[in-house]
Design an enzyme around this catalytic site. Structure first.
Site, short mmCIF file in Angstrom:
data_model
loop_
_atom_site.label_atom_id
_atom_site.label_comp_id
_atom_site.label_asym_id
_atom_site.label_seq_id
_atom_site.Cartn_x
_atom_site.Cartn_y
_atom_site.Cartn_z
CE1 TYR A 5 -9.66 -63.21 61.29
CE2 TYR A 5 -10.88 -63.38 63.34
CZ TYR A 5 -10.00 -63.91 62.42
OH TYR A 5 -9.48 -65.18 62.62
CE LYS B 123 -10.75 -66.34 59.81
NZ LYS B 123 -10.02 -67.29 58.96
N1 LIG Z 1 -4.10 -67.19 66.03
C1 LIG Z 1 -5.35 -67.22 66.45
O1 LIG Z 1 -5.66 -66.87 67.59
C2 LIG Z 1 -6.45 -67.69 65.52
C3 LIG Z 1 -7.70 -68.00 66.09
C4 LIG Z 1 -8.72 -68.41 65.23
C5 LIG Z 1 -8.50 -68.53 63.88
N2 LIG Z 1 -7.27 -68.22 63.36
C6 LIG Z 1 -7.11 -68.37 61.91
O2 LIG Z 1 -6.03 -69.26 61.68
C7 LIG Z 1 -5.49 -69.03 60.39
C8 LIG Z 1 -3.97 -68.95 60.47
O3 LIG Z 1 -3.59 -67.77 61.15
P1 LIG Z 1 -2.39 -67.70 62.21
O4 LIG Z 1 -2.98 -67.22 63.48
O5 LIG Z 1 -1.60 -68.96 62.17
O6 LIG Z 1 -1.55 -66.46 61.65
P2 LIG Z 1 -0.15 -66.36 60.88
O7 LIG Z 1 -0.02 -64.93 60.48
O8 LIG Z 1 0.93 -66.94 61.73
O9 LIG Z 1 -0.34 -67.27 59.60
C9 LIG Z 1 -1.01 -66.83 58.43
C10 LIG Z 1 -0.15 -67.17 57.22
O10 LIG Z 1 -0.92 -66.83 56.05
C11 LIG Z 1 -0.04 -66.25 55.11
N3 LIG Z 1 -0.80 -65.42 54.18
C12 LIG Z 1 -1.37 -64.20 54.43
N4 LIG Z 1 -1.95 -63.73 53.32
C13 LIG Z 1 -1.76 -64.66 52.35
C14 LIG Z 1 -2.14 -64.74 50.99
N5 LIG Z 1 -2.83 -63.74 50.42
N6 LIG Z 1 -1.80 -65.82 50.28
C15 LIG Z 1 -1.10 -66.83 50.87
N7 LIG Z 1 -0.70 -66.80 52.15
C16 LIG Z 1 -1.04 -65.73 52.89
C17 LIG Z 1 0.95 -65.43 55.96
O11 LIG Z 1 2.15 -65.14 55.24
C18 LIG Z 1 1.15 -66.36 57.15
O12 LIG Z 1 2.26 -67.24 56.97
C19 LIG Z 1 -6.16 -67.74 59.88
O13 LIG Z 1 -7.21 -68.08 58.99
C20 LIG Z 1 -6.72 -67.13 61.15
O14 LIG Z 1 -7.82 -66.28 60.89
C21 LIG Z 1 -6.26 -67.81 64.15
#
Ligand SMILES: NC(=O)c1ccc[n+]([C@@H]2O[C@H](COP(=O)([O-])OP(=O)(O)OC[C@H]3O[C@@H](n4cnc5c(N)ncnc54)[C@H](O)[C@@H]3O)[C@@H](O)[C@H]2O)c1
Length: 253
Positions: free
Chosen positions: A155, A159
């Site tokens: 992962y 990123k």
């Molecule tokens: N939560 C954290 O701590 C964190 C930290 C840094 C970065 N991020 C990044 O933030 C972004 C959002 O993640 P989140 O934490 O809100 O998680 P989340 O799981 O709540 O949201 C991700 C969303 O993406 C959708 N999704 C997954 N695969 C998909 C696809 N192939 N096509 C369309 N939609 C798809 C899912 O259905 C979900 O609604 C991601 O890129 C994640 O890597 C999250």
């Protein structure tokens, strides 16, 4: 209204950080295309934005699939006649575990959702932006891409690829008046991916481990990330391209 009249796609906006970004941008006058692979979640978010007085339509697409990305951009142009900003937020991770225990299928899915989606978004959104004189991409990367921790190796690498690819896109697309930026959020314990990042349910020990590395003393929220996205999508950031905004409370390790 800081993004009034702008046509903006947020991928993966059915939950978590994406939902927060979509809601905040809609409050500031954008016409939102709420995308997710999960139609039920995405429809709910679009309906909630409309109920709050904003403009939003849900368009289902799996962002790892070129034809579905093409259809997402086409639907946006049909609804809004233009695309001002493409926010690549949809993401996925393998569960926190030793790197040698991650399956090939999980490795492929990490790179498909986190990275190939950006390739497809560029292939299909750049021509649309060129036709209207420019636009912007905002790619949601992670502090994982600059300060990796053990257990999320594949992962983390995906990123880092998002970050460098975004800077390279910015260099290549600048002459077309297309800006490309990233946001690096630190851990947010309230999203669909949180337990996967932590390697299990978020008990006090796991929360404490993350929190001890954030000098500002709290986790990130969807609103923290949304406010950075709002700035990057607005005309206030007209000369900002190729940067990565760290929304991480000064995370040090
Ligand atoms: N939560 C954290 O701590 C964190 C930290 C840094 C970065 N991020 C990044 O933030 C972004 C959002 O993640 P989140 O934490 O809100 O998680 P989340 O799981 O709540 O949201 C991700 C969303 O993406 C959708 N999704 C997954 N695969 C998909 C696809 N192939 N096509 C369309 N939609 C798809 C899912 O259905 C979900 O609604 C991601 O890129 C994640 O890597 C999250």
């Amino acid at each position: 209204m800081r993004v009034s009249g702008k046509s903006i796609i947020v991928t993966g906006a059915g939950s978590g950080i994406g939902r927060g970004i979509a809601e905040r941008l809609a409050e500031e006058g954008a016409s939102l295309i709420v995308n997710d692979i999960d139609a039920q979640l995405g429809e709910q978010v679009a309906a909630a934005i409309r109920a709050a007085g904003g403009q939003a339509a849900f368009v289902a697409a799996d962002v790892t699939q070129g034809a579905q990305m093409q259809a997402l951009i086409a639907a946006t142009l049909q609804l809004n006649s233009k695309l001002d900003a493409m926010i690549n937020n949809a993401g996925w991770t393998h569960r926190n575990r030793p790197m040698l225990e991650v399956s090939e299928a999980d490795f492929d899915k990490v790179y498909a959702v986190n990275m190939k989606s950006i390739y497809w978004s560029a292939i299909h959104a750049v021509p649309a932006m060129k036709k209207t004189g420019g636009g912007s991409f905002i790619n949601i990367a992670s502090t994982a891409g600059v300060r990796p921790r053990p257990g999320l190796t594949w992962y983390n690498g995906s990123k880092a690829a998002v970050i460098v690819t975004s800077k390279s896109m910015a260099a290549e697309l600048g002459p077309d008046n297309i800006r490309v930026n990233c946001i690096n959020p630190v851990f947010n314990p309230n999203t669909g991916l949180s337990a996967e990042f932590a390697g299990g349910p978020l008990d006090e020990a796991r929360r404490g481990k993350f929190l001890s590395t954030i000098p500002l003393g709290r986790f990130s929220t969807a609103l923290d990330v949304a406010n950075a996205a709002l700035y990057l999508a607005s005309d206030e950031a007209a000369f900002i391209s190729g940067v990565c905004i760290e929304v991480d409370g000064a995370r040090c390790v």
